[in-house]
Design an enzyme around this catalytic site. Sequence first.
Site, mmCIF file in Angstrom:
data_model
loop_
_atom_site.group_PDB
_atom_site.id
_atom_site.type_symbol
_atom_site.label_atom_id
_atom_site.label_comp_id
_atom_site.label_asym_id
_atom_site.label_seq_id
_atom_site.Cartn_x
_atom_site.Cartn_y
_atom_site.Cartn_z
ATOM 1 N N ARG A 77 19.418 26.219 9.773
ATOM 2 C CA ARG A 77 20.403 27.038 9.065
ATOM 3 C C ARG A 77 20.504 26.527 7.645
ATOM 4 N NH1 ARG A 77 24.442 25.790 12.091
ATOM 5 N NH2 ARG A 77 25.255 24.455 10.459
ATOM 6 N N HIS A 108 27.686 24.678 8.714
ATOM 7 C CA HIS A 108 28.153 25.179 10.017
ATOM 8 C C HIS A 108 29.173 26.308 9.860
ATOM 9 C CE1 HIS A 108 30.188 25.190 13.910
ATOM 10 N NE2 HIS A 108 31.310 24.908 13.292
ATOM 11 N N TYR A 143 25.809 15.107 5.926
ATOM 12 C CA TYR A 143 24.981 14.660 7.047
ATOM 13 C C TYR A 143 23.546 15.192 7.024
ATOM 14 C CZ TYR A 143 26.690 19.159 8.831
ATOM 15 O OH TYR A 143 27.020 20.481 8.956
#
Lengths: 325, 355
Positions: free
Chosen positions: B260, B264, B273
């Site tokens: 992606r 998120h 991250y």
Amino acid sequence: MAQMNMKEAIRDAIRVELKRDPNVIVFGEDVGNVGGVFRVTEGLQKEFGEERVFDTPLAESAIGGMAVGLGIQGFRPIAEIQFVGFIFEALDQMLVQAARMRYRSGGRYNAPIVFRTPFGGGVKAAELHTDSLEGMIAQTPGIKVVVPSNPYDAKGLLISAIRDNDPVFFMEHLNLYHAFRAEVPEEDYTIELGKANVVREGSDVTIISYGMTVHTSVKAADELEKKGIKAEIIDLRTLVPLDIDTIVNSIKKTNRAIVVQEAQKSAGIAAEVIAQINEKAILHLEAPVLRVAGPDTVYPFALIEDTWLPTPARIIAAVNKVMEF
Amino acid sequence: MSKVPYEVYTEEVQALSVLSPEGEIVNKDKLPELTDDQLKEIMYRMVFTRTWDDRAVNLGRQGRLGFYAPVSGQEATMVGSEFALQKDDFIAPGYRDMPQIVWHGLPLYQAFLYSRGHQHGGQIPEGVNVLMPQIIIGAQVLHAMGIAMGYKLKKQKQVVITYTGDGGSSEGDFYEALNFAGRFTLPVIFFVQNNGYAITTPFSKQTAALSIAHKAVAAGIKGVKVDGMDVLAVIKAVQEAAERARNGEGATLIEAVTYRFRPHSLSDDASKYRTKDEESEWSIKDPIVRFGKYLEKKGLWTEEDTARVKEEAKATVNEQIKKAEQTEKMTVAGLIDSMFEKTPKYLEEQKADFQ
């Protein structure tokens, strides 16, 4: 009319509905081949086939999820959770998925499911077989809660529950399955959900109860009558929707009330009953409404449950308190 | 002992791949049969979905959308898997899977209403076989299993597809659904979009299993892995799974390896991250670029086509968000009346407080 115990009456209700509606379907752990651990569904797989009555793998969440999926497909699932303590595994599917289906979809989908489960103390069962968890379900919007106390009610209420187009949690007290027989019509009949039943008329105090404690209350009322106190006993039958009108009408007559439940004091439905009495009948009360319930502990070990559960003596003590207030 | 009807994986599973990043066919045997018009339609939908995602992120920042889970990078898994279905097949989506249900028939303005928190967003039109996006990770996987049981009992040939992410494969409900589907030989496809992360948690921290496809072994169903940046491979994998399901051969678990490009959710900061290197490595595999190269070589697509679709998508999004914003406001009385088929007396009384 036939003489049936509550187990037979429940089986008869399921049989009537399996016959009447091809979309009715029964499944759960061990409900098919042997007819359930209490034989409530005994003989039904033989009569209606394995596509209508079948065993599932041992997984309560998946039993709940299968019921939700089949409901979307137009079936009317009767899903059994083997013992009440195992509903925790299925809570998301029962209380989040089934209970919210109509609301979340604005009416596009619904969950015409009956979740049947045995519960109730006094039978020296193993841990987590007998807890009264109805309060947890009753505080969840979107699901109805039914607790019959006798064979006649059990059949009529279960037929109504199966025909209801929204989810119903149907609790069957273990101590009542074989307790006694009563006249039950063999044809189909319904008892409207949300209607309480005055099982004994009286003029001095109202005892509000459901499930096994209806019978404990009757025993207490027999004793009270010897002392000249006439207790009116209301069997709620349905906890959601709650029949507050029948309760208020009784209190208008008696001016005193107690609520008796097997669940621990701050669980169950007693607090909600008392809150609604306060809202709707406070000017008719001569005394506060008291509760007779289990203490707020974990459900007791088998060897002490008879002391833990409501007894006629504790009900009589509570009645005396409101009479003498 | 029953014979295991599939290969038991003890080594890394090779992901099914049809197109190279340069848009060359690398696996002729697995090339799905698609007409030129279908190929163009797939490209149209992927470009449209990317543009819609770009616009949705901006609309979210402007406060015109609410909850929104970005999809850029996952167009091949989302558009491709839906394209491989038939119109009357059923979709049980997770919360990120809005493109699948929109391409299956949910009007875009209703997707926007869902995002904004309006009940009409979940009022799926009659005849569109999808559920509302599921927030409880794993619950939809069970629903798909139950809906598939319904098709089996009704002896209908439809299949059900359900989606979850790599994190979702750790849920108990995920395993229970696979196991029931195996036990009852159900016509269902469990499609896991493995984009490497569940919010901040990398896939390596979800499981010690070699892959998600391996988890099919535990349920006795077929497990396959597919290159989720390759739309033709995704279509082929879903077509094969759907055919098996329609033939009464049961369920398939498909793991699609994807990435992606956005975080998120709109409240997530992926730079905490993920590394720039990782992001640029995956951007080379962009499913739209790859499929575009393939179509250009076939003379079916040009850069002008992409520009045209983007304009069309922007115009549609603008019109649909306006339609969403103009939808009649909800009332508490209306919500109360949607709780049960027949509103019980206690709720009728509560309505009075809001009228």
